[in-house]
Design an enzyme around this catalytic site. Sequence first.
Site, mmCIF file in Angstrom:
data_model
loop_
_atom_site.group_PDB
_atom_site.id
_atom_site.type_symbol
_atom_site.label_atom_id
_atom_site.label_comp_id
_atom_site.label_asym_id
_atom_site.label_seq_id
_atom_site.Cartn_x
_atom_site.Cartn_y
_atom_site.Cartn_z
ATOM 1 N N CYS A 2 0.822 -1.205 0.000
ATOM 2 C CA CYS A 2 0.000 0.000 0.000
ATOM 3 C C CYS A 2 0.863 1.266 0.000
ATOM 4 O O CYS A 2 1.972 1.261 0.522
ATOM 5 C CB CYS A 2 -0.875 0.040 1.241
ATOM 6 S SG CYS A 2 -1.790 -1.461 1.527
ATOM 7 N N ARG A 27 4.725 0.204 -6.141
ATOM 8 C CA ARG A 27 4.732 -0.603 -4.922
ATOM 9 C C ARG A 27 3.813 -1.809 -5.036
ATOM 10 O O ARG A 27 3.911 -2.736 -4.243
ATOM 11 C CB ARG A 27 4.282 0.267 -3.730
ATOM 12 C CG ARG A 27 5.254 1.373 -3.395
ATOM 13 C CD ARG A 27 4.657 2.348 -2.413
ATOM 14 N NE ARG A 27 4.508 1.795 -1.087
ATOM 15 C CZ ARG A 27 5.353 1.971 -0.087
ATOM 16 N NH1 ARG A 27 6.444 2.692 -0.284
ATOM 17 N NH2 ARG A 27 5.141 1.452 1.090
ATOM 18 N N TRP A 73 -3.114 -2.674 -1.371
ATOM 19 C CA TRP A 73 -2.752 -4.045 -1.757
ATOM 20 C C TRP A 73 -3.450 -4.932 -0.730
ATOM 21 O O TRP A 73 -3.079 -4.942 0.437
ATOM 22 C CB TRP A 73 -1.227 -4.198 -1.689
ATOM 23 C CG TRP A 73 -0.698 -5.475 -2.246
ATOM 24 C CD1 TRP A 73 -0.442 -5.764 -3.560
ATOM 25 C CD2 TRP A 73 -0.296 -6.642 -1.508
ATOM 26 N NE1 TRP A 73 0.070 -7.032 -3.678
ATOM 27 C CE2 TRP A 73 0.168 -7.583 -2.438
ATOM 28 C CE3 TRP A 73 -0.302 -6.981 -0.159
ATOM 29 C CZ2 TRP A 73 0.633 -8.846 -2.068
ATOM 30 C CZ3 TRP A 73 0.162 -8.234 0.214
ATOM 31 C CH2 TRP A 73 0.627 -9.151 -0.734
ATOM 32 N N ASN A 99 -1.661 2.007 5.958
ATOM 33 C CA ASN A 99 -0.791 0.896 5.526
ATOM 34 C C ASN A 99 -0.484 0.068 6.754
ATOM 35 O O ASN A 99 -0.244 0.615 7.824
ATOM 36 C CB ASN A 99 0.548 1.415 4.990
ATOM 37 C CG ASN A 99 0.402 2.146 3.681
ATOM 38 O OD1 ASN A 99 -0.666 2.182 3.097
ATOM 39 N ND2 ASN A 99 1.504 2.726 3.221
ATOM 40 N N GLY A 100 -0.406 -1.255 6.587
ATOM 41 C CA GLY A 100 -0.081 -2.119 7.728
ATOM 42 C C GLY A 100 -1.268 -2.999 8.081
ATOM 43 O O GLY A 100 -2.230 -3.105 7.310
ATOM 44 N N GLU A 480 17.993 -16.869 -9.365
ATOM 45 C CA GLU A 480 17.519 -15.523 -9.679
ATOM 46 C C GLU A 480 16.899 -15.473 -11.084
ATOM 47 O O GLU A 480 15.877 -14.828 -11.300
ATOM 48 C CB GLU A 480 18.681 -14.528 -9.534
ATOM 49 C CG GLU A 480 18.406 -13.098 -9.924
ATOM 50 C CD GLU A 480 17.286 -12.412 -9.128
ATOM 51 O OE1 GLU A 480 16.778 -12.985 -8.153
ATOM 52 O OE2 GLU A 480 16.893 -11.314 -9.542
ATOM 53 N N LYS A 484 13.083 -14.396 -11.835
ATOM 54 C CA LYS A 484 12.714 -13.308 -12.761
ATOM 55 C C LYS A 484 11.661 -13.788 -13.749
ATOM 56 O O LYS A 484 10.670 -13.122 -13.985
ATOM 57 C CB LYS A 484 13.940 -12.804 -13.554
ATOM 58 C CG LYS A 484 14.911 -11.950 -12.816
ATOM 59 C CD LYS A 484 14.448 -10.552 -12.482
ATOM 60 C CE LYS A 484 13.779 -10.451 -11.166
ATOM 61 N NZ LYS A 484 14.473 -10.507 -9.949
ATOM 62 N N GLU A 487 8.159 -14.493 -12.023
ATOM 63 C CA GLU A 487 7.401 -13.377 -11.452
ATOM 64 C C GLU A 487 6.844 -12.417 -12.499
ATOM 65 O O GLU A 487 5.797 -11.829 -12.280
ATOM 66 C CB GLU A 487 8.178 -12.638 -10.363
ATOM 67 C CG GLU A 487 9.392 -11.902 -10.809
ATOM 68 C CD GLU A 487 10.175 -11.288 -9.657
ATOM 69 O OE1 GLU A 487 9.595 -11.031 -8.602
ATOM 70 O OE2 GLU A 487 11.380 -11.058 -9.832
ATOM 71 N N HIS A 503 19.264 -35.813 -8.764
ATOM 72 C CA HIS A 503 18.682 -36.324 -7.515
ATOM 73 C C HIS A 503 17.169 -36.112 -7.467
ATOM 74 O O HIS A 503 16.580 -36.170 -6.394
ATOM 75 C CB HIS A 503 19.355 -35.657 -6.312
ATOM 76 C CG HIS A 503 20.817 -35.980 -6.226
ATOM 77 N ND1 HIS A 503 21.296 -37.244 -5.939
ATOM 78 C CD2 HIS A 503 21.912 -35.210 -6.432
ATOM 79 C CE1 HIS A 503 22.618 -37.223 -5.957
ATOM 80 N NE2 HIS A 503 23.020 -36.006 -6.252
ATOM 81 N N LYS A 602 6.211 -4.159 -4.501
ATOM 82 C CA LYS A 602 7.625 -3.806 -4.519
ATOM 83 C C LYS A 602 8.237 -3.887 -3.129
ATOM 84 O O LYS A 602 9.345 -4.351 -2.954
ATOM 85 C CB LYS A 602 7.787 -2.387 -5.076
ATOM 86 C CG LYS A 602 9.224 -1.923 -5.204
ATOM 87 C CD LYS A 602 9.945 -2.722 -6.256
ATOM 88 C CE LYS A 602 11.406 -2.377 -6.394
ATOM 89 N NZ LYS A 602 12.143 -3.462 -7.072
HETATM 90 C C1 F6R Z 1 12.116 -10.117 -6.915
HETATM 91 C C2 F6R Z 1 11.893 -9.181 -5.864
HETATM 92 C C3 F6R Z 1 11.660 -9.698 -4.484
HETATM 93 C C4 F6R Z 1 12.488 -8.877 -3.489
HETATM 94 C C5 F6R Z 1 12.149 -9.279 -2.052
HETATM 95 C C6 F6R Z 1 13.004 -8.554 -1.049
HETATM 96 O O1 F6R Z 1 12.314 -9.481 -8.137
HETATM 97 O O2 F6R Z 1 11.894 -8.012 -6.078
HETATM 98 O O3 F6R Z 1 11.951 -11.041 -4.381
HETATM 99 O O4 F6R Z 1 13.837 -9.087 -3.757
HETATM 100 O O5 F6R Z 1 10.796 -8.996 -1.802
HETATM 101 O O6 F6R Z 1 12.855 -7.175 -1.175
HETATM 102 P P1 F6R Z 1 13.927 -6.168 -0.582
HETATM 103 O O7 F6R Z 1 15.190 -6.364 -1.327
HETATM 104 O O8 F6R Z 1 13.324 -4.823 -0.790
HETATM 105 O O9 F6R Z 1 14.076 -6.519 0.864
#
Ligand code: F6R
Length: 607
Positions: A2, A27, A73, A99-100, A480, A484, A487, A503, A602
Site C-alpha cells: 500500500c 509498490r 494491496w 498501511n499495515g 535468480e 525473474k 514473477e 537427484h 515492490k
Molecule cells: C524479486 C523481488 C523480491 C524482493 C524481495 C526482497 O524481483 O523483487 O523477491 O527481492 O521482496 O525485497 P527487498 O530487497 O526490498 O528486501
Amino acid sequence: MCGIVGYCGPKNVTPILLDGLKRLEYRGYDSAGIAVQTENSIKVVKRTGKIQDLRAIVPANLEGHCGIGHTRWATHGGVTDINAHPHQDSSGKIAVVHNGIIENYTALKASLEKQGFRFASETDSEVLPHLIAYYYQGDLEKAVRQALKQVKGTYGIAVIHSDEPGRIVGARYGSPLVVGVGDGEMLLGSDVTAMIAHTKQVVYLEDGELVSLTKDTYTITDLNDQQVDKQVDEIQWDLEAIEKEGFACFMEKEIFEQPESIARTLSGRLDPEYTTGKLGGLNMTSRELLGIRRIKIVAAGTSWHAGLVGAYLIETLARIPASAELSSELRYRNSVVEPDTIYFAVTQSGETADTLYAMRELKRKGARVLGICNVVGSTIARESDGGVYTHAGPEIAVASTKAFTSQLAVFYVFALLMARMRDMSVSAGQRFVKELQGIPEKVREVLKQRDHIQALAKKYYKVRDFLFLGRGLEYPVALEGALKLKEISYIHAEGYSAGEIKHGPIALVNEDTPSVFLVPQDSLRDKVLSNIKEIKARKGPIIAVCTEGDAEVAAIADDIIPVPQVDELFYPFILIIPLQLFAYFCALELGRDVDQPRNLAKSVTVE
Ligand code: F6R
C-alpha cells in the site's frame, strides 16, 4: 504494498494526489482512492483497478487544498470498491488511509459496533476512523493519539477531519511515513517518490511518532505527546530517476541502466593504493573487522540470491565461514548469535517486514547487524548498526534487476576488503580491483545481445516449464533467473543446482521442458557440461549461457547466449543480464504487465 500520499498547500490537491499515487504504483496495488477536504466536508472517491480508472471517476470540479490518497494491496477483505481506502467514520467527517495490519481489529470492531458504530467494509483499517471518531472532541491530533494507544499491529496512517481544514495528522508504527517539507506546502507519503516532484526536503518518522501538519508547519510528537526534534534530510536524486526516459517500461530501463548503477555502487569504494575495498559506513575499525569469525546474511527473494553469491565469495576469498539465510526463516528460528559473528541484512527497499523483524530479533540478542540497502533513510538503513548504501538509484519495476547487481558489487568490495586483511596478496588485490572496475563495461557488452535474446524469447515464450541450472557461484544466479521469469511472465521455472538435478528434478525433463544452463569457462565448466549431456540424453532442449568461443558447448546446446570472458569469480554479474532480458522479453511476448506483475508488491511490508 500500500502507498500513502497527503498534501496541504495553496495548489489544488486533487491532481497532486492522483500524480502522487501514480508514482506509488510501483509498490503494487489493486485499488486506489482519494479524500479531499472541500468546504466543510470531505469528498471520497475510490475504486478497484489502476490510477487511470480512479482518475476517470474523479469529478472535474473536485478541488481543495488538503487531502490524502492511497493505493491498497489487499490483505484483510477482498479487492472491492468498498474495501479501498480512504475509510470514513459514520458521520463522514473523518477520512483515514492506512498501511499495515491492525491485529486486534476484531476485538476493536466488536466493541465499537456495540456502541453503535456501523462498519461498511471488511477491512481491519476501518476501525481507525471509527475509533478516532469515538475519541474526537475538537482536537484531531489528540484523538488520533488516543485511538492509536488502543491499536495492536502496524500502521502508517494519514487522517483528515472536515472540522479541521488544512490539517493532516499522520503516524507510524512499522510502516514507513515521510514528511515532505515544501515552501508554503507540506506533504506526507509512504515513500519519497510520492513527493519528489514538490520537494526534496524530507523528515523520516520513526515508530511511535505522530505528525500534525498544515501548509506552513509540521509538529512531531510521540504517543505521550512529547515533542520530538528531527533533522531534515535532502533527497539526493531527481525526478528523472523515476521516469522511463524513452524505455517501454521501468524494468527495461533498469536492466539497461546497470553499467551506470554498478559503477555508482563501486564509486569511491575501491582503493587502488592498497588494492582493497573502502566501506566507511560499516562503522567498524580494522581491528574489529579482523576479529570477525563468521558472517551471516539475511534477506528475502532477489536480495537473498545476492546474499548467496556474497557468502560464497566471502568464504572463498577471505576464508571466513559465511552463509545466507531467508529472513522469514531466521526470524522464527531460535538462532545462535555469537559475539564474533556479523550479520548483513540485505534489502533493496529497506522496508521488507521479514528482513526488518529478523534484524530486530538479531539485535535484541546482541548481534551487530549491518545493512546493505538501496533506499536511503529506509527503516533497515536507519536501524542497522552501520552498512552500505548500494546507490543503484530508485528501482521502480517490481522485479528487482539493478538492485541485485549493485548488491553483488557491495559484496565484491566487502570480500576484497576482508580478503586483503587476511591472505590476499597486493598483486591479487590489484587484479581483483581491475576486474571489478571493468565489470560495467562487460555488462554493457552483454546488453548488446538484446535482439538475439528477444528472438530467443519469441521462440520459447509458449513453454510452460523451464529449468535454470548452474553450479558454484552460478547456482544463485540460476535461482535468480528462474525467479525473474516466473514473477513477470508467470511461466513456471525452477532454479536448481546443476549437480543436484539427477537427484530428482531430472524426472521433469522431456522435449517440452527446456533447461537454461549457466556454463561459463570456469573450474566447474566440465562438470556442468556433463550435466548438460545428462539432460540432452533425455531430449531436453538446452539454452546455454556460455563464454564466447566455447565451441563444445555451442555444439551440444540448441541455443546459446555467448557472454564475454571475465575472471571466473565475476561471472554472476555477466550471466544474470541475459536472464533478466530473457524474462523481460518472454513477459512482453505474453502481454504481461511487466512493471507491476499480478499479486506482487515492490516493498513487502507485511509478514
Ligand atoms: C524479486 C523481488 C523480491 C524482493 C524481495 C526482497 O524481483 O523483487 O523477491 O527481492 O521482496 O525485497 P527487498 O530487497 O526490498 O528486501
